[in-house]
Scaffold this active site. Structure first.
Site, mmCIF file in Angstrom:
data_model
loop_
_atom_site.group_PDB
_atom_site.id
_atom_site.type_symbol
_atom_site.label_atom_id
_atom_site.label_comp_id
_atom_site.label_asym_id
_atom_site.label_seq_id
_atom_site.Cartn_x
_atom_site.Cartn_y
_atom_site.Cartn_z
ATOM 1 N N ARG A 54 -6.947 -2.719 9.511
ATOM 2 C CA ARG A 54 -7.578 -4.055 9.487
ATOM 3 C C ARG A 54 -7.127 -4.886 10.688
ATOM 4 O O ARG A 54 -7.903 -5.598 11.288
ATOM 5 C CB ARG A 54 -7.236 -4.783 8.186
ATOM 6 C CG ARG A 54 -8.185 -4.433 7.058
ATOM 7 C CD ARG A 54 -8.059 -5.408 5.930
ATOM 8 N NE ARG A 54 -6.721 -5.389 5.352
ATOM 9 C CZ ARG A 54 -6.370 -4.692 4.292
ATOM 10 N NH1 ARG A 54 -7.272 -3.981 3.662
ATOM 11 N NH2 ARG A 54 -5.140 -4.721 3.839
ATOM 12 N N ASP A 83 2.173 -0.893 11.799
ATOM 13 C CA ASP A 83 2.069 -2.229 12.398
ATOM 14 C C ASP A 83 3.309 -3.094 12.153
ATOM 15 O O ASP A 83 3.215 -4.315 12.087
ATOM 16 C CB ASP A 83 0.812 -2.942 11.870
ATOM 17 C CG ASP A 83 0.824 -3.070 10.356
ATOM 18 O OD1 ASP A 83 1.726 -2.500 9.707
ATOM 19 O OD2 ASP A 83 -0.068 -3.744 9.822
ATOM 20 N N ARG A 104 13.633 9.989 -2.419
ATOM 21 C CA ARG A 104 14.563 11.113 -2.613
ATOM 22 C C ARG A 104 15.819 10.923 -1.777
ATOM 23 O O ARG A 104 16.948 11.116 -2.254
ATOM 24 C CB ARG A 104 13.844 12.418 -2.243
ATOM 25 C CG ARG A 104 14.696 13.662 -2.172
ATOM 26 C CD ARG A 104 13.789 14.842 -1.801
ATOM 27 N NE ARG A 104 14.501 16.098 -1.675
ATOM 28 C CZ ARG A 104 15.046 16.541 -0.534
ATOM 29 N NH1 ARG A 104 15.001 15.796 0.558
ATOM 30 N NH2 ARG A 104 15.654 17.705 -0.511
ATOM 31 N N GLY A 114 -10.171 13.766 20.731
ATOM 32 C CA GLY A 114 -11.078 13.797 21.886
ATOM 33 C C GLY A 114 -12.266 12.851 21.774
ATOM 34 O O GLY A 114 -13.372 13.164 22.225
ATOM 35 N N THR A 150 4.113 2.197 5.749
ATOM 36 C CA THR A 150 2.694 1.827 5.756
ATOM 37 C C THR A 150 1.978 2.726 6.757
ATOM 38 O O THR A 150 2.532 3.015 7.822
ATOM 39 C CB THR A 150 2.467 0.344 6.133
ATOM 40 O OG1 THR A 150 1.091 0.166 6.496
ATOM 41 C CG2 THR A 150 3.327 -0.120 7.295
ATOM 42 N N ASP A 181 5.144 -5.558 5.700
ATOM 43 C CA ASP A 181 5.785 -6.850 5.980
ATOM 44 C C ASP A 181 5.775 -7.789 4.778
ATOM 45 O O ASP A 181 6.670 -8.626 4.643
ATOM 46 C CB ASP A 181 5.198 -7.510 7.236
ATOM 47 C CG ASP A 181 3.718 -7.776 7.119
ATOM 48 O OD1 ASP A 181 3.078 -7.244 6.197
ATOM 49 O OD2 ASP A 181 3.197 -8.525 7.965
ATOM 50 N N GLY A 193 0.824 -1.212 0.000
ATOM 51 C CA GLY A 193 0.000 0.000 0.000
ATOM 52 C C GLY A 193 0.854 1.256 0.000
ATOM 53 O O GLY A 193 1.917 1.284 0.614
ATOM 54 N N ARG A 240 0.758 -4.848 -6.049
ATOM 55 C CA ARG A 240 0.860 -6.156 -5.381
ATOM 56 C C ARG A 240 1.104 -7.151 -6.511
ATOM 57 O O ARG A 240 0.428 -7.118 -7.527
ATOM 58 C CB ARG A 240 -0.410 -6.457 -4.602
ATOM 59 C CG ARG A 240 -0.712 -5.320 -3.604
ATOM 60 C CD ARG A 240 -1.658 -5.721 -2.511
ATOM 61 N NE ARG A 240 -2.157 -4.547 -1.811
ATOM 62 C CZ ARG A 240 -1.661 -4.075 -0.659
ATOM 63 N NH1 ARG A 240 -0.657 -4.675 -0.063
ATOM 64 N NH2 ARG A 240 -2.184 -2.999 -0.088
ATOM 65 N N ASP A 280 -0.384 2.021 8.590
ATOM 66 C CA ASP A 280 -0.925 1.263 9.734
ATOM 67 C C ASP A 280 -0.018 1.236 10.963
ATOM 68 O O ASP A 280 -0.455 0.851 12.041
ATOM 69 C CB ASP A 280 -1.210 -0.185 9.320
ATOM 70 C CG ASP A 280 -2.373 -0.265 8.357
ATOM 71 O OD1 ASP A 280 -3.203 0.648 8.376
ATOM 72 O OD2 ASP A 280 -2.428 -1.238 7.577
HETATM 73 P P1 ATP Z 1 0.841 -3.143 3.296
HETATM 74 O O1 ATP Z 1 1.184 -3.259 4.742
HETATM 75 O O2 ATP Z 1 0.558 -1.753 2.897
HETATM 76 O O3 ATP Z 1 -0.217 -4.121 2.845
HETATM 77 P P2 ATP Z 1 2.827 -4.943 2.269
HETATM 78 O O4 ATP Z 1 4.216 -4.724 1.823
HETATM 79 O O5 ATP Z 1 2.616 -5.816 3.474
HETATM 80 O O6 ATP Z 1 2.189 -3.511 2.480
HETATM 81 P P3 ATP Z 1 1.745 -6.991 0.528
HETATM 82 O O7 ATP Z 1 0.750 -6.900 -0.580
HETATM 83 O O8 ATP Z 1 1.476 -7.941 1.636
HETATM 84 O O9 ATP Z 1 1.953 -5.496 1.057
HETATM 85 O O10 ATP Z 1 3.172 -7.361 -0.088
HETATM 86 C C1 ATP Z 1 3.716 -6.638 -1.184
HETATM 87 C C2 ATP Z 1 4.258 -7.589 -2.203
HETATM 88 O O11 ATP Z 1 5.351 -8.326 -1.639
HETATM 89 C C3 ATP Z 1 3.287 -8.671 -2.678
HETATM 90 O O12 ATP Z 1 2.386 -8.207 -3.655
HETATM 91 C C4 ATP Z 1 4.277 -9.699 -3.252
HETATM 92 O O13 ATP Z 1 4.681 -9.343 -4.545
HETATM 93 C C5 ATP Z 1 5.479 -9.578 -2.283
HETATM 94 N N1 ATP Z 1 5.386 -10.665 -1.293
HETATM 95 C C6 ATP Z 1 4.628 -10.738 -0.192
HETATM 96 N N2 ATP Z 1 4.782 -11.920 0.444
HETATM 97 C C7 ATP Z 1 5.668 -12.634 -0.283
HETATM 98 C C8 ATP Z 1 6.241 -13.943 -0.168
HETATM 99 N N3 ATP Z 1 5.908 -14.773 0.832
HETATM 100 N N4 ATP Z 1 7.144 -14.330 -1.095
HETATM 101 C C9 ATP Z 1 7.478 -13.502 -2.111
HETATM 102 N N5 ATP Z 1 6.959 -12.281 -2.286
HETATM 103 C C10 ATP Z 1 6.063 -11.838 -1.400
#
Ligand code: ATP
Length: 328
Positions: free
Chosen positions: A176, A134, A25, A190, A130, A107, A15, A76, A132
């Site tokens: 989420r 998290d 940058r 508040g 992110t 993550d 995201g 993604r 979130d």
């Molecule tokens: P957000 O917290 O905003 O969702 P994110 O980095 O966790 O961000 P994801 O969609 O979970 O978002 O992961 C980003 C991309 O990382 C995925 O679309 C995929 O291409 C790659 N990815 C995630 N998990 C794996 C995995 N186990 N092996 C290889 N690539 C992965």
């Protein structure tokens, strides 16, 4: 001996979050300052697979520190989860001359570079981006502060109309699995009650809290609800609570994607700059498989597996207590 790096590839993935551009940058300029070359990889892992590369110079990142979103785009990418997809990605980045990667994301993004660096022995650094907040390994992630500022601006406006009409508002914010945005913006705005996935408030308890607010002659009441809390979101909560408070005009507002956009706050711009700078310096020092972060107002780094394998619980007990105490 540290391996010689000539060209860094930088990308954003998962995201989008305000502050990603400021971070790009910082990565680009820190690398150029140290005589490294930089390739911008478009659309995250998808760009590695479909050869979407751009050569970056200092002017490529002019005038972006104040922009939300990401100039490198994000995506993604299901193909990167397969060995065949990653092999193709590796062949493409090698042909491009990229010998180290900096990935900005969540993550999932970290999991992607962790697997990739293990399979192809390429140095990688992850930067937490992110809204979130998290991720394990950094007190704050890029975009969180800006998202909270966006939410409190909305709460302030809702408060004006709520107070004028004796209204009970249910405001749904992003999160989420994480109540960080809800808790921080709830305190700052508040709110009379805050519902989060981590704390799991039962409807009867919420009704009790709102009755207290009404007994205290409050003229407006705002409940902040993280989208992933256990009662199914703002509309469901409002439906179940409404009949008990017929003296209020009950309204629901879902803030949605506007929380992702907008100019990054001063905090996010500075954090992004520090983390981008730190990521390149780690690569220059021969480090790999690290996640950079801010811990106790110091930039530090941890092993990427430690970050992926630990769940971040960032709702401080004192803040939860504070939100209840200040709501009377
Ligand atoms: P957000 O917290 O905003 O969702 P994110 O980095 O966790 O961000 P994801 O969609 O979970 O978002 O992961 C980003 C991309 O990382 C995925 O679309 C995929 O291409 C790659 N990815 C995630 N998990 C794996 C995995 N186990 N092996 C290889 N690539 C992965």
């Amino acid at each position: 001996m540290a391996r010689k790096i000539n060209r860094i590839g930088v990308f954003t993935s998962g995201g989008d979050a305000p502050g990603m551009n400021a971070c790009i940058r910082a990565v680009v300029r820190t690398a150029l300052y140290n005589d490294l070359k930089v390739t911008g990889i478009l659309q995250g892992y998808q760009g590695m697979i479909s050869n979407q590369f751009i050569d970056m110079n200092s002017r490529s990142v002019s005038n972006i520190i104040q922009l939300g979103g990401t100039i490198l785009k994000t995506a993604r990418c299901a193909d990167f989860r397969t060995p065949e997809g990653r092999k193709l990605a590796y062949e493409n980045i090698k042909a491009e001359g990229i010998d180290a990667l900096v990935g900005i994301g969540g993550d999932g993004t970290f999991t992607g570079i962790e697997v990739f660096s293990r399979e192809f022995d390429i140095p990688v650094i992850g930067i937490p981006g992110t809204i979130d907040n998290d991720l394990y390994g950094s007190d704050f992630t890029l975009g969180f502060d800006t998202a909270c500022n966006t939410v409190i601006e909305a709460i302030d406006k809702i408060r004006d109309t709520a107070a004028s009409h004796d209204r009970l508002f249910f405001v749904e914010v992003m999160g989420r699995d994480s109540g960080c945005i809800a808790l921080n913006s709830g305190i700052a705005g508040g709110a009379e009650a805050i519902l989060m996935p981590e704390t799991g408030t039962a409807i009867d308890d919420l009704i009790g809290q709102l009755e207290k607010a009404a007994d205290g002659k409050k003229t407006s009441t705002i409940v902040i609800i993280a989208e992933g809390e256990m009662n199914g979101g703002a509309y469901n909560v409002a439906k179940r609570v409404k009949s008990k408070f017929d003296f209020y005009d009950t309204k629901v507002t879902i803030l949605g994607h506007l929380q992702r956009g907008g100019a990054p706050s001063s905090f996010d711009r500075v954090l992004a700059s520090r983390l981008g700078f730190a990521a390149v310096n780690l690569l220059l020092a021969g480090k790999s498989r690290r996640v950079v972060g801010l811990r106790g107002n110091k930039i530090s780094d941890i092993n990427i597996e430690e970050s992926i394998n630990n769940k971040a619980f960032k709702l401080a007990d004192d803040m939860i207590e504070l939100s209840n105490v200040l709501a009377i």
